[in-house]
Design an enzyme around this catalytic site. Structure first.
Site: not given
Ligand code: UT7
Length: 337
Positions: A127, A262, A293
């Site tokens: 990226c 990005h 993205n």
């Molecule tokens: O382009 C390359 C660089 N990439 C990036 O910069 C990506 C950076 N990271 C992000 O954008 C975020 O970390 C994500 C959008 C990928 C994920 O968001 P998050 O707020 O970090 O979510 P998480 O993975 O920590 O998950 C939080 C909660 C979890 O549930 P519990 O354990 O708190 O009960 C997940 O199971 O959200 C749950 N979860 C979802 N729920 C509904 C994870 N994915 C989903 C989903 N729908 N799609």
């Protein structure tokens, strides 16, 4: 021949500075809404929008390949300058979506654009690929190795989405963004702040083809990412590097007209804006909303679309910064073409 009689080789020098002369872009033609995404993964449209700012993304059709999208974006940028491919000295494609180890995607694109004798090579800096490639283009022009460089960020990430991973599948999208970079009497591409946090090399990975070969049900290698770890790293390292890019350009945050990070996640963008203390006068790029993205393509697509929408103007000062698998980062202050 002794060293005293051996002739010294001469060196060349190019233009004092470079600048982006024009941009162009192409988006995958299929609109995939959050609603549709949620027929493929266990999620809700609201969760995706709240966590990322994404409402829809673009997926390419079978006919829309990295090669065809890159060539079309390049053609659109060149056309704005009434240039043809044979007037370009180097073609650089920033991509992680070209699945043929050789020749490079840039060599195919150079052929398609009629840039028959241009230097052509790919850059794999995920990226940050566009900012890495822009850094190279600026250096090539200032060294005299090239006069005009076509930089293209292009991705077809929809082929590499792991639908079994609901934590990442909704992010990725397809498209290409191109920039023609040429000589300038004033600085249009500021000093690059770039590097790699290689202790985090396994944070985002795309499988290799040997893994695909042992799983015949997979057509392509899949993306795996520890999103939370990238997020935390972006808050610290990427923020610091963005500040450094502003300082190295000899300006202050209030001098910026626009911030184009990005397009990974609107919440990351919000946090960067807060940490950098950007004043309200700075336009903040939100291209992710209906684009998702597109890795190396996200910044040049965003620049061209923001110009099309009249959100930014020629001569504006913009901070761009890319970050992703490696974990790599690169950013610089640029002048909008
Ligand atoms: O382009 C390359 C660089 N990439 C990036 O910069 C990506 C950076 N990271 C992000 O954008 C975020 O970390 C994500 C959008 C990928 C994920 O968001 P998050 O707020 O970090 O979510 P998480 O993975 O920590 O998950 C939080 C909660 C979890 O549930 P519990 O354990 O708190 O009960 C997940 O199971 O959200 C749950 N979860 C979802 N729920 C509904 C994870 N994915 C989903 C989903 N729908 N799609």
């Amino acid at each position: 021949m002794t060293s005293s009689t051996r002739p010294a080789i001469s060196q060349e020098q190019g233009a004092a500075s470079s600048t982006i002369l024009a941009t162009g872009h192409v988006r995958g033609s299929r609109v995939v809404s959050n609603q549709e995404m949620c027929t493929m993964i266990d999620s809700t449209p609201e969760w995706i929008e709240q966590r990322t700012g994404i409402t829809s993304r673009r997926w390419a059709t079978a006919e829309e390949t990295p090669r065809s999208m890159a060539a079309e974006a390049g053609r659109r940028a060149l056309t704005k300058l009434d240039l043809t491919g044979d007037q370009v000295d180097a073609v650089i494609c920033a991509t992680v979506s070209h699945h043929r180890p050789s020749p490079s995607l840039a060599a195919y694109v150079a052929h398609d654009l009629g840039a028959f004798s241009a230097a052509a090579f790919d850059v794999n800096a995920a990226c940050a690929g566009f900012c890495y490639s822009l850094t190279l283009a600026d250096s090539l022009i200032r060294s005299g190795a090239a006069t005009r460089v076509l930089v293209i960020g292009v991705e077809k990430l929809s082929e590499m989405i792991n639908l079994a991973d609901r934590g990442t599948a909704f992010l990725f999208s397809d498209g290409a963004g191109a920039a023609v970079v040429g000589p300038s009497s004033t600085v249009g591409v500021g000093p690059a702040v770039w590097g790699t946090a290689s202790d985090k090399v396994e944070t985002i990975e795309i499988e290799d083809w040997t893994e695909v070969a042992s799983h015949p049900e997979l057509n392509h290698p899949l993306i795996a990412m520890d999103g939370r770890a990238v997020y935390k790293w972006a808050m610290t390292t990427v923020t610091a590097k963005a500040s450094e890019a502003i300082a190295r350009a000899g300006i202050s945050p209030a001098d910026l007209d626009v911030f184009i990070p990005h397009q990974a996640n609107d919440r990351i963008t919000d946090a960067l804006v807060r940490h950098l203390k950007l004043p309200d006068s700075v336009t903040v790029c939100r291209d992710i909303a209906d684009m998702g993205n597109t890795s190396a393509a996200s910044i040049p697509i965003a620049i061209d679309r923001m110009l099309d929408r009249g959100e930014i103007h020629s001569g504006d000062l913009a901070l761009i910064i890319g970050f992703g698998a490696g974990l790599v980062f690169a950013g610089q202050v640029i002048v909008i073409p």
